[in-house]
Scaffold this active site. Structure first.
Site, short mmCIF file in Angstrom:
data_model
loop_
_atom_site.label_atom_id
_atom_site.label_comp_id
_atom_site.label_asym_id
_atom_site.label_seq_id
_atom_site.Cartn_x
_atom_site.Cartn_y
_atom_site.Cartn_z
CG ASP A 127 -1.67 1.23 1.47
OD1 ASP A 127 -2.65 1.43 0.75
OD2 ASP A 127 -1.27 2.02 2.35
CD GLU A 145 -3.37 -1.75 -1.30
OE1 GLU A 145 -3.55 -0.55 -1.46
OE2 GLU A 145 -3.67 -2.35 -0.24
#
Lengths: 227, 227
Positions: A47, A119
Site C-alpha cells: 500500500d 497491493e
C-alpha cells in the site's frame, strides 16, 4: 504453484518466488492449511509502495497542479475498484489461494480480496528488488488507469482554463486589470484583479503581471469549483 | 536564507538548496511575496515518502506483528503531533517562511504548519537525492519517536503474551489441548484449543502443535483486545 505467466504479466522475475506466493495467499487459505504466513503484512507494505510510486509520478506528470488535485488523482488510482481492475487484467484472480468457503462464496471475484492481493504483490516486488523496480512495475500496471485527457487538461495554466470556463458558462471572457504595484524596482510586486462575466472580482499578486494574473485566475477557478 | 545548520540537523546536504527553501515556504508567505511556489506540493510527496520509509522499517523491526498493529505503529509516528515534535527538535520553526499575519498569530508554533513543513522537507530530500537517502534521513529524525518497549514487547510470541495477560488479569494460566489432527502424515494439520481461566475457549490450526497453539493464543489475545 506455477506463477511463470503471472511474473511475465507483472514484468518482474522474482528472485524469492516465495514472496510472490505469500502475496497470493489469503488469510482463509493460510488458516485452513496451517500456514504461518498470509498476505496481510505484504499488503501493508505494498500500500505504501504504491502510494509513493503514484505520488512521485503524479508530481512529475502534473508540474502545475496544486496539492489538492494531485491528492484526488492519486486516490482515484489507488482506490479498491481500480486495484481490483488491475488485478483482473493480470489474471491475479486465477492465482489467489483462498480458503474453500471463501472461494465457494465468490471471494475470488470480490474487489476487496483482489485489491488486497494486488497491493501485496507490489509489496513483494519491493522486498524482492527494491523501490525503483517496484515503481517501474507499478507504473506499467497502472498506466491505463491514469485519469483521461480531461483531467490532464486541468494541468494547463490557470488563465487558459478560466477562459474556457467562462466561455462555456457565460459565452464571454474574463477581464484582467493591473490594480496596484508595491516595493522598489528590483523587488516589485504586482496586484491584478480579474472580473468574470458575472461581475465577480478576484485578486492575485505576483512578481510579474503574468504571475499575478495566474494567481487571480486560480482564485477564480477555486471559487467556481473548477480547481 | 541560511539553512546550513538546518541541513546539518537533517543529515542531508542539498544539491538543489532551492528545494529546501520551497519546503520551508508556507502558502501565506508565497502569496505575500508573489512567489509562485509554496510547500504544498512537496508536502504531498513527502507524506508518501514518510509513509513508505516507516512502513518498510516497521515491517523489518517487527517481523511477527500482524498488519493491524503495524498500521497502528505507523500512524503514531506519522501523525501531526509527532511530526510537529520532530520539526521543533530540528529547529524547523525558526526557518519556516510565514506570511506576516500568520506569524503574528502564532502560526510558527502551530502543529499543523510545523507538521506540513516537516513532510515537505522529506519530500525535498527525496527529490534532491532519491528514496534511500530520504529514508535514512527520515529514520534518523524519527528514531526516538518509535513506540517504547511496551509496544515492542507486543512483538513477542502470542503464547507468552497470553500467559502474561491471564497472569495479570486472573492470576492463572491458559490451558492448551490438542483437540484433533487432519490429513496424511506428510501434510498433517493440528487443531488446538486453548481455555482461559475465565472458561472462554479459542481454536487454532497449524502444521505443528506449536504453531496451532500460537494461532489459538493469537485468537484469544484478539478477543481480549490485547492484539
Amino acid at each position: 504453484m506455477d506463477t511463470d505467466d503471472l511474473q511475465e504479466c507483472i514484468h518482474h522475475r522474482f528472485t524469492q518466488v516465495k514472496l510472490l506466493e505469500t502475496a497470493l495467499t489469503h488469510s482463509t487459505y493460510a488458516y485452513e492449511h496451517g500456514e504461518e504466513k498470509d498476505n496481510e503484512r505484504l499488503e501493508f507494505l505494498g500500500d505504501a509502495v504504491l502510494e509513493l510510486s503514484i505520488s512521485e509520478e503524479a508530481f512529475a506528470r502534473f508540474p502545475n497542479l496544486p496539492e489538492g488535485q494531485l491528492t484526488r488523482i492519486r486516490s482515484r488510482l489507488v482506490r479498491e475498484a481500480s486495484l481490483a481492475a488491475m488485478a483482473r487484467e493480470l489474471g491475479l484472480h486465477e492465482h489467489i489461494r483462498l480458503g474453500r468457503g471463501e472461494d465457494m462464496h465468490g471471494g475470488r471475484e470480490r474487489d476487496s480480496i483482489l485489491s488486497d492481493a494486488m497491493e501485496a504483490v507490489f509489496g513483494a516486488i519491493f522486498l524482492d528488488a527494491g523501490y525503483e523496480t517496484a515503481r517501474h512495475a507499478i507504473l506499467r500496471i497502472c498506466e491505463k488507469h491514469w485519469p483521461d485527457e480531461v483531467m490532464e487538461a486541468k494541468a494547463k495554466d490557470y488563465k487558459s482554463r478560466l477562459q474556457e470556463v467562462t466561455q462555456d458558462r457565460n459565452k464571454s471572457l474574463p477581464v484582467y486589470v493591473l490594480s496596484d504595484t508595491h516595493g522598489p524596482d528590483h523587488a516589485k510586486l504586482f496586484d491584478v484583479e480579474v472580473t468574470l462575466p458575472t461581475g465577480e472580482l478576484f485578486h492575485g499578486r505576483g512578481t510579474s503581471v503574468k504571475r499575478a494574473e495566474q494567481t487571480a485566475a486560480r482564485a477564480a477557478l477555486e471559487h467556481l469549483g473548477e480547481e
